[in-house]
Scaffold this active site. Structure first.
Site, PDB file in Angstrom:
ATOM      1  N   GLY C  33      -2.588  -9.185  19.063  1.00  0.00           N
ATOM      2  CA  GLY C  33      -1.469  -9.883  18.441  1.00  0.00           C
ATOM      3  C   GLY C  33      -1.499 -11.384  18.606  1.00  0.00           C
ATOM      4  O   GLY C  33      -0.727 -12.094  17.973  1.00  0.00           O
ATOM      5  N   CYS C 242       6.109  10.389  -7.291  1.00  0.00           N
ATOM      6  CA  CYS C 242       5.036   9.848  -8.123  1.00  0.00           C
ATOM      7  C   CYS C 242       4.902  10.706  -9.368  1.00  0.00           C
ATOM      8  O   CYS C 242       4.752  11.932  -9.280  1.00  0.00           O
ATOM      9  CB  CYS C 242       3.719   9.814  -7.360  1.00  0.00           C
ATOM     10  N   CYS C 245       0.937  12.176  -9.486  1.00  0.00           N
ATOM     11  CA  CYS C 245       0.421  13.201  -8.568  1.00  0.00           C
ATOM     12  C   CYS C 245       1.532  14.003  -7.904  1.00  0.00           C
ATOM     13  O   CYS C 245       1.260  14.948  -7.178  1.00  0.00           O
ATOM     14  CB  CYS C 245      -0.491  12.569  -7.524  1.00  0.00           C
ATOM     15  N   CYS C 267       2.081   6.208  -7.423  1.00  0.00           N
ATOM     16  CA  CYS C 267       1.560   5.752  -6.134  1.00  0.00           C
ATOM     17  C   CYS C 267       0.930   4.371  -6.272  1.00  0.00           C
ATOM     18  O   CYS C 267       0.166   4.121  -7.210  1.00  0.00           O
ATOM     19  CB  CYS C 267       0.468   6.697  -5.625  1.00  0.00           C
ATOM     20  N   CYS C 273      -3.712   8.669  -4.932  1.00  0.00           N
ATOM     21  CA  CYS C 273      -3.118   9.324  -6.092  1.00  0.00           C
ATOM     22  C   CYS C 273      -4.187  10.133  -6.847  1.00  0.00           C
ATOM     23  O   CYS C 273      -3.992  11.300  -7.169  1.00  0.00           O
ATOM     24  CB  CYS C 273      -2.501   8.268  -6.997  1.00  0.00           C
TER      25      CYS C 273
END
Lengths: 361, 256, 278
Positions: C33, C242, C245, C267, C273
């Site tokens: 970080g 979606c 899909c 998606c 997808c």
């Protein structure tokens, strides 16, 4: 019917072909040669070399051609090319006392040893469009006089001999002169690093910053002690040989300003300095750089900052690079629809809550 | 009473001018010390040296913390110093803009110190911010307003709430009523004095205004040209000044 | 680039530069970080278009790697295509759209839906690496704030969000705390993706070219989204399915499909997808 956003690859190819076509323009007109650019647009080349941090007029000309005359785009091409070049070593410090100047003037003295040499300047031209150029008028060759074959002592040196201006300290080691293109810019920066950042900063940005100091935002009362433009040689020590050899002769512009003095009852006052150095003939930028350099030096000279933008090291050094700036400013045209979608969802949700709260009232 | 802050032989030069010339002062727990003098006398520089925002050229400063340890402030590591600044100490600036975040709501300003020391419950932070905004006599309905739309007096009261919420022990004030109208000043001074008493704070207050000094301070330090010219109990200094400069200060205020 | 490919070193950058970037990457992995300054080079694409990610990818790539590049979750957006072509040209590595088959994935604005594995590297393009930047514009000051863990201001921002909007109104680039120490900007990914960073088996590398910073999250590292006890973090998405899909748990793009403003949702991760469709 929804069609998935496909075909990005073909779209890019087509865009590139179209771009090339537009660059070439009307085929009835002769293709612009790199040589023409190199010999006739030398001031554009100076800018591209200075801000691209690479002294190579040929490549700069190529870049200008490829960029359709967009100088920031050309600088970008040069910078990206520069990235691929290995660094062999560090040249010897150049000595501008040894410059063969084609222009050298001082605003602080009426006459100076060696004289004021105007050189090829726009300064005293009347800015009238010259329609002869439309008609391909031929221009007589000009043979400069003998004045232009000598070396001159710096004007500030005369002041220095009298002890009336601060002495420029030469950095004692390589560590004092970090390489901005090989190390990250970290603030506070020493003067060497600041000068490197300034010399490759955008000319327009520096000009604006310098102008702001003259209008009172961090005023430092400058005089142009000397401005000189000309050729100097670059030397490099080959360790195997054990001596210096000249690897190039480059044209540079150098500006030294003499500024407001400094002192107290105990310490006699002295003039201070600002310094500008740019590749090629680029005196507007050299002067601007000297003003901004001087403005940034307030801390080391024991002055109190006015809080002016030009005195703010972090502000000036972080925002002067036009390649960084143009990339980031323009990147907002890239797709951001994922982020925008997240914002859409959020704003709908918050609006819904607010409407419901209103209904309850 | 015991000491809470001790400064010895503080020097601070700007260029060749001494803003603080070999100054020593002590502050006792629960005591309010006023530093008075005209502008340029070095009183604000001294305050900034004591509170750690300026590093003196010479001398030493020690502080007795909550756990009864004497800390050498000039060699104190930065994290500890910043920790002191947001827990045991507070600084009230003359210009509330220097002490407030003008783009953050009043509640956010007051709650900042709590969040800085680890408060992570929104409702609790908000409850304490509400309590404090009321304590400084601002209507709690203003909690979500930005201080930029507050009057000068309200901004100053907000700054005080922001500083006091973590119940500091030592508070530095630099002309806290400086830019305010006389009537607003009086009300603010009253508020500060009652909070100082209620919380048992130790205070160093810098002011050029002898009326403010008389109202607030138990003890006075008179400064001129970076030097302390007189010190003593407030009434004693103001009613029977010994140094010619103090006499001049007192007489000039009386004429007004 | 009119020069022929032979003029360039493998993956464009010279070996010295790659070594410099790898040193920064190792440091970044060691201090999760923490933003490591590095001497970012000019790349042949503009700053703000992924130069940081490209340099990190260039420093990581080996000839056997298989590279996937996505932008907005999709392999076929213009900038993803441009970067993928760049590496095909200057590194000659194999590329793929299949998340599972990639060894290095460079991304802008999304984390793939498919869970990543230990032998993968995810490279993020970062525009502004400093999570405190819009609270404190000065780099000199924010570096001190990180060093001293002075993070109160970050919560002031969240406090303000709740006071004004009734909830934390940060939808993307939602700040996280890494390994209980540094507050980090996850790059402008939607906050829906934040939980995927926590204890992720893959190495996560972040490159900010213009700002000259590199940071990293090592595998299996704690990454927590900042919040209040009584206003906990929520990984939100459109409450839709979606339409291609049928997925109900993915991040969705909203597309306007006619002049009447009819919307459809699908998606954002195009590879995920496609894999569900077939």
């Amino acid at each position: 019917m929804y069609v998935a956003v496909k075909g990005g690859e073909r779209a890019i190819d087509n865009a590139h072909r179209w771009l090339e076509d537009e660059r070439r323009g009307d085929r009835k007109v002769t293709d612009l040669s790199v040589d023409q650019i190199k010999t006739q647009l030398s001031l554009s080349i100076a800018k591209v070399m200075a801000e691209g941090s690479l002294f190579d007029p040929e490549l700069a000309s190529l870049a200008i051609k490829q960029a359709r005359g967009d100088l920031i785009e050309a600088i970008f091409l040069i910078r990206a090319y520069r990235t691929t070049l290995p660094r062999f070593g560090v040249g010897k410090p150049i000595n501008t006392d040894k410059m063969i100047a084609k222009r050298r003037i001082s605003a602080t003295f009426k006459d100076i040893p060696g004289g004021q040499l105007l050189g090829p300047t726009f300064d005293y031209t009347h800015r009238l469009l010259d329609f002869k150029l439309l008609a391909d008028g031929s221009i007589d060759e000009f043979e400069p006089g003998k004045d232009t074959e000598q070396m001159f002592q710096h004007v500030t040196q005369f002041l220095n001999n009298e002890g009336i201006i601060e002495t420029e300290e030469t950095s004692s080691s390589e560590a004092d002169s970090p390489d901005l293109t090989r190390q990250p810019l970290e603030i506070p920066a020493n003067r060497a690093l600041r000068l490197q950042a300034l010399t490759r900063s955008d000319e327009g940005f520096l000009l604006g910053m310098a102008y702001s100091t003259q209008r009172g935002f961090g005023r430092n009362h400058p005089f142009v002690g000397e401005l000189r433009i000309g050729l100097i040689s670059v030397e490099f020590e080959i360790p195997e040989l054990g001596f210096n050899i000249e690897i190039a002769e480059i044209e540079i512009s150098e500006c030294e300003t003499v500024n407001q003095f400094l002192g107290s009852k105990i310490h006699p006052p002295k003039f201070t300095r600002g310094y500008g150095f740019v590749f090629g003939q680029s005196e507007r930028k050299a002067i601007s750089m000297a003003l901004v350099d001087r403005a940034l030096r307030w801390k080391e000279l024991g002055e109190v900052s006015d809080g002016a933008p030009a005195q703010d090291e972090e502000f000036v050094l972080y925002h002067g690079d036009n390649i960084q700036a143009t990339g980031f400013v323009e990147h907002i045209k890239l797709p951001h629809y994922v982020d925008f979608q997240a914002e859409l969802e959020l704003i709908r949700k918050i609006r819904k809550t607010a409407f419901e709260a209103k209904k309850d009232e | 009473m015991e000491q809470i802050l001790k400064a010895k032989a503080i020097d601070k030069k700007f260029g060749s001018v001494y803003a603080c010339d070999n100054l020593s002062i002590e502050l006792y727990t629960g005591e309010v010390v006023g530093i008075v003098g005209e502008s340029g006398s070095g009183k604000s520089t001294l305050l900034n040296c004591l509170s750690g925002s300026l590093v003196p050229d010479g001398g030493n400063i020690t502080y007795l913390d909550r756990d009864n340890n004497w800390l050498d402030l000039l060699s104190l590591p930065e994290p500890r110093k910043r920790n002191l600044l947001r827990t045991e100490w507070a600084f009230v600036h003359q210009n509330p803009r220097d002490g407030l975040r003008m783009a953050v709501s009043a509640g956010g300003n007051i709650g900042e110190r709590l969040m800085a020391i680890g408060y992570r419950n929104y409702s609790q932070i908000r409850a304490e911010a509400t309590e404090w905004i009321e304590k400084v006599e601002i209507d709690a309905i203003r909690l979500d307003d930005k201080p930029s739309i507050f009057s000068g007096g309200m901004q100053q009261r907000l700054q005080i709430a922001k500083n006091l919420i973590t119940k500091p022990r030592l508070i530095f004030m630099d002309e806290p009523t400086g830019g305010l109208d006389v009537s607003v000043q009086a009300r603010l001074l009253d508020l500060i004095r009652s909070l100082v008493r209620e919380l048992g704070l130790s205070v160093i207050i810098v002011t050029h205004d002898l009326a403010v000094a008389r109202f607030m301070a138990n003890r006075l330090i008179v400064m001129k040209n970076g030097k302390i010219v007189e010190t003593g109990l407030t009434d004693q200094v103001l009613d029977d000044p010994q140094h010619s400069y103090t006499q001049l200060l007192v007489s000039s205020i009386l004429k007004v | 680039m009119s020069n022929s490919e032979e003029d360039f070193n493998f993956a464009y950058l010279d070996e010295q530069t790659k070594r410099m970037i790898r040193r920064a990457l190792i440091k970044a992995i060691c201090i999760p970080g923490y933003q490591v300054p590095f001497a970012s080079r000019e790349m042949p694409m503009p700053y703000g278009w992924g130069t940081g990610g490209v340099q990190v990818t260039a420093a990581c790539l080996q000839e056997t790697d298989v590279l996937k590049v996505i932008d907005q979750g999709s392999d076929d957006t213009t900038n993803a295509v441009s970067i993928r072509k760049f590496f095909e040209r200057v590194a000659g590595v194999k590329t793929t759209e299949n998340t599972g088959k990639a060894s290095v994935i460079q991304t802008r604005h999304r984390i793939p839906e498919q869970v990543l594995s230990e032998d993968q590297i995810l490279v993020y393009q970062v525009p502004i690496p400093e999570p405190l930047r819009f609270l404190e514009p000065r780099e000199t000051e924010t570096r001190v704030m990180h060093a001293l863990e002075e993070y109160g201001l970050m919560h002031v921002k969240l406090y303000e969000d709740i006071s004004i909007n009734g909830e934390i109104s940060t939808a993307y680039a939602y700040p996280v705390k890494v390994n209980d120490r540094y507050i980090m900007d996850p790059s402008p990914t939607p906050k829906f993706d934040n939980p995927k960073m926590n204890f992720c088996p893959a190495i996560q590398l972040f490159g900010a070219g213009r700002e000259q910073r590199i940071y990293a999250v090592p595998p299996y590292t704690k990454v927590i989204s900042l919040d209040f006890e009584d206003y906990p973090f929520e990984a939100s998405r459109a409450e839709k399915t979606c339409e291609i899909c049928g997925a109900t748990n993915t991040y969705l793009d909203e597309v306007v499909i006619d002049d009447k403003g009819t919307r459809m949702f699908s998606c954002s991760d195009s590879d995920y997808c496609n894999s569900r469709k077939s």
